[in-house]
Design an enzyme around this catalytic site. Structure first.
Site, PDB file in Angstrom:
ATOM      1  N   HIS A   1      34.449  33.994 -12.466  1.00 53.47           N
ATOM      2  CA  HIS A   1      33.531  35.063 -12.835  1.00 53.47           C
ATOM      3  C   HIS A   1      34.277  36.071 -13.678  1.00 53.47           C
ATOM      4  CE1 HIS A   1      35.344  35.686  -8.879  1.00 53.47           C
ATOM      5  NE2 HIS A   1      35.438  36.977  -9.189  1.00 53.47           N
TER       6      HIS A   1
ATOM      7  N   GLN B   1      41.705  37.234  -6.590  1.00 50.86           N
ATOM      8  CA  GLN B   1      40.502  36.395  -6.595  1.00 50.86           C
ATOM      9  C   GLN B   1      40.081  36.124  -5.154  1.00 50.86           C
ATOM     10  OE1 GLN B   1      40.730  32.609  -8.688  1.00 50.86           O
ATOM     11  NE2 GLN B   1      38.499  32.350  -8.616  1.00 50.86           N
ATOM     12  N   SER B   2      38.840  36.448  -4.855  1.00 51.65           N
ATOM     13  CA  SER B   2      38.323  36.233  -3.499  1.00 51.65           C
ATOM     14  C   SER B   2      37.153  35.272  -3.482  1.00 51.65           C
ATOM     15  CB  SER B   2      37.923  37.565  -2.859  1.00 51.65           C
ATOM     16  OG  SER B   2      36.925  38.200  -3.627  1.00 51.65           O
TER      17      SER B   2
ATOM     18  N   ASP C   1      27.760  43.445  -9.299  1.00 46.80           N
ATOM     19  CA  ASP C   1      28.714  43.291  -8.197  1.00 46.80           C
ATOM     20  C   ASP C   1      28.213  44.096  -6.996  1.00 46.80           C
ATOM     21  OD1 ASP C   1      32.030  42.495  -8.106  1.00 46.80           O
ATOM     22  OD2 ASP C   1      31.219  43.782  -6.519  1.00 46.80           O
TER      23      ASP C   1
HETATM   24  P1  5GP Z   1      37.208  38.599  -7.136  1.00 46.30           P
HETATM   25  O1  5GP Z   1      37.842  39.399  -6.017  1.00 46.30           O
HETATM   26  O2  5GP Z   1      37.091  37.143  -6.743  1.00 46.30           O
HETATM   27  O3  5GP Z   1      37.810  38.802  -8.479  1.00 46.30           O
HETATM   28  O4  5GP Z   1      35.726  39.179  -7.274  1.00 46.30           O
HETATM   29  C1  5GP Z   1      34.710  38.853  -6.392  1.00 46.30           C
HETATM   30  C2  5GP Z   1      33.684  39.934  -6.528  1.00 46.30           C
HETATM   31  O5  5GP Z   1      32.499  39.471  -5.906  1.00 46.30           O
HETATM   32  C3  5GP Z   1      34.060  41.234  -5.823  1.00 46.30           C
HETATM   33  O6  5GP Z   1      34.116  42.292  -6.772  1.00 46.30           O
HETATM   34  C4  5GP Z   1      32.972  41.423  -4.782  1.00 46.30           C
HETATM   35  O7  5GP Z   1      32.576  42.771  -4.635  1.00 46.30           O
HETATM   36  C5  5GP Z   1      31.852  40.543  -5.300  1.00 46.30           C
HETATM   37  N1  5GP Z   1      30.998  39.992  -4.267  1.00 46.30           N
HETATM   38  C6  5GP Z   1      31.395  39.452  -3.078  1.00 46.30           C
HETATM   39  N2  5GP Z   1      30.335  39.012  -2.386  1.00 46.30           N
HETATM   40  C7  5GP Z   1      29.238  39.281  -3.162  1.00 46.30           C
HETATM   41  C8  5GP Z   1      27.831  39.048  -2.974  1.00 46.30           C
HETATM   42  O8  5GP Z   1      27.371  38.506  -1.965  1.00 46.30           O
HETATM   43  N3  5GP Z   1      27.023  39.467  -3.975  1.00 46.30           N
HETATM   44  C9  5GP Z   1      27.489  40.067  -5.113  1.00 46.30           C
HETATM   45  N4  5GP Z   1      26.581  40.444  -6.017  1.00 46.30           N
HETATM   46  N5  5GP Z   1      28.796  40.291  -5.327  1.00 46.30           N
HETATM   47  C10 5GP Z   1      29.661  39.904  -4.345  1.00 46.30           C
END
Ligand code: 5GP
Ligand code: ZN
Length: 111
Positions: A97, A91-92, A30
């Site tokens: 994932h 979720q972003s 991450d």
């Molecule tokens: P969510 O918020 O959808 O559960 O998790 C998305 C995750 O993706 C976040 O923890 C964020 O730090 C990670 N993330 C966002 N953009 C990128 C990226 O460009 N590369 C990587 N390796 N992780 C990312």
């Protein structure tokens, strides 16, 4: 074809620090870690969230195998696996994932 960050990482179009590259799944660090170990495990197929993942049992089984493989690879004896589903739950990125978090004590229930 959706415009998707994690599809681009799977395709190698956007760089990531890959931990393991499996059959049907990819694990990478991450970019903004919330724990000493914070790895994302994604299906290579675009599936928006865990509900969609559940419509593809082979992809779901593969992803779970990937989570186990990451834990073994990193020597994690204890870790937390989180799927955020929906913007209101955090979720972003709408390519499902598993967050694999470890390397420190993880309180339960989470705050
Ligand atoms: P969510 O918020 O959808 O559960 O998790 C998305 C995750 O993706 C976040 O923890 C964020 O730090 C990670 N993330 C966002 N953009 C990128 C990226 O460009 N590369 C990587 N390796 N992780 C990312
Ligand atoms: Zn995608």
């Amino acid at each position: 074809m959706v415009d998707c960050l994690f599809c681009k990482i799977v395709a190698g179009e956007i760089p990531a620090t890959v931990v393991l590259d499996g059959d049907g799944w990819l694990a990478f660090e991450d970019i903004d870690p919330k724990a000493p170990v914070h790895v994302l495990v994604v299906p290579k197929r675009h599936l928006a969230d865990i509900g969609e993942l559940g419509t593809d049992p082979a992809a779901a089984a593969s992803l779970v195998a990937g989570i186990g493989a990451v834990a073994r690879e990193l020597g994690l004896s204890a870790y937390r696996t989180v799927f955020n589903t929906g913007a209101e739950a955090g979720q972003s990125v709408f390519h499902t994932h598993a967050h694999v978090l470890g390397g420190r004590n993880l309180s339960w229930p989470p705050g």
